[in-house]
Enzyme design. Structure first.
Site, short mmCIF file in Angstrom:
data_model
loop_
_atom_site.label_atom_id
_atom_site.label_comp_id
_atom_site.label_asym_id
_atom_site.label_seq_id
_atom_site.Cartn_x
_atom_site.Cartn_y
_atom_site.Cartn_z
CG HIS A 1 -0.10 -0.25 2.53
ND1 HIS A 1 -0.07 -1.60 2.70
CD2 HIS A 1 0.02 0.65 3.56
CE1 HIS A 1 0.91 -1.30 4.16
NE2 HIS A 1 0.87 -0.04 4.69
CB ALA A 2 2.34 3.50 -2.02
#
Lengths: 152, 126
Positions: A65-66
């Site tokens: 995730h980012a």
């Protein structure tokens, strides 16, 4: 309700990625066009996050995730691998289910709710089985339908 | 399953310590998330975020929260997190993280002691 973008084109089943890096590249490819974000920018953010520690959550699942500027909603991407890949996993099971999200930089409270939702969903052995058995993207997307998520 | 780890620190300290520890140790054997606290953050907002992080990280084995200097906003927030399976240790340093990295299969109680011991051992006259 958390609004997310998840479409057929964000999903890859029977994928043959062989390394962690190629998985992150694949996610960047899948999400670049729908989100309008440069693939290298997505890759860089995902890669930077992995450097802090693996996003593997065990049992063959990872949730890379980012946070990304310039997107309005979270974008979800799902890759199911034919052969599990070493992902610096936190247990001894290599990863074959990769559920990735990029979320707007600004609203990361939603981001966390989404992460919590996904990790508890993927903790269910039946869901993992369903995903590993799925033969096309619509079967995959169907597994993610829930009262907590609104597909937009 | 393993204990999850949340670092609650002033600005970017947590990220830099974690990157260095991971590089020195060779890998990071835990599921870790970072929460940085800046002057302009509202403590209540950050507390809410911290609770969401903890909820995400807890897979049944609990969450070890490591925070920097005791008595300041990050540690105050960490100490108010409302969650059943949680241990908070302040005084974060590199030695604390490295010691924790050595015991990936320990329980939350054991791991919080390893954090404390590692942190204390890291301070000495050279």
């Amino acid at each position: 309700m958390i609004k997310i973008k998840l479409e057929d084109s964000h999903v890859s089943v029977n994928d043959i990625c062989k390394t962690k890096k190629s998985i992150l590249e694949k996610i960047s490819d899948l999400l670049s066009r729908p989100s309008g974000v440069n693939r290298n920018d997505i890759f860089k953010r995902l890669y930077e996050r992995e450097k802090l520690g693996s996003t593997s959550i065990g049992k063959g699942v990872a949730i890379p995730h980012a946070r990304i500027d310039d997107i309005e909603y979270p974008f979800l991407s799902i890759i199911i691998l034919d052969e599990p890949v070493e992902f610096d996993n936190i247990d001894n099971l290599d990863v074959d289910i990769i559920v990735s999200i990029i979320v707007p930089e600004k609203n990361y409270s939603n981001h966390l709710e989404l992460l919590a939702h996904l990790s508890s969903k993927l903790d269910d052995p039946l869901v993992r089985k369903e995903l590993r058995r799925a033969r096309n993207s619509s079967e995959i997307i169907k597994s993610f339908h829930s009262d907590d998520l609104e597909f937009i | 399953m393993k204990v999850g780890i949340l670092l609650v620190t002033h600005s970017d300290i947590g990220r830099q310590l974690l990157l260095t520890a991971t590089s020195v140790f060779g890998k990071n054997p835990f599921q870790v998330e970072l929460l940085s606290v800046d002057n302009f953050d509202q403590p209540n907002d950050v507390k809410e975020l911290a609770e969401k992080y903890v909820k995400f990280l807890d897979n049944g084995s609990g969450v070890l929260v490591l925070t920097d200097i005791i008595g300041t906003t990050p540690s105050n927030i960490a100490s108010c997190i409302n969650h059943e399976r949680i241990k908070v240790v302040a005084g974060l340093n590199l030695s604390m993280i490295l010691n924790v990295f050595n015991y990936p299969d320990d329980s939350l109680d054991q791991l919080s002691i390893k954090a404390l011991e590692g942190g204390i051992q890291g301070v000495s006259k050279v």
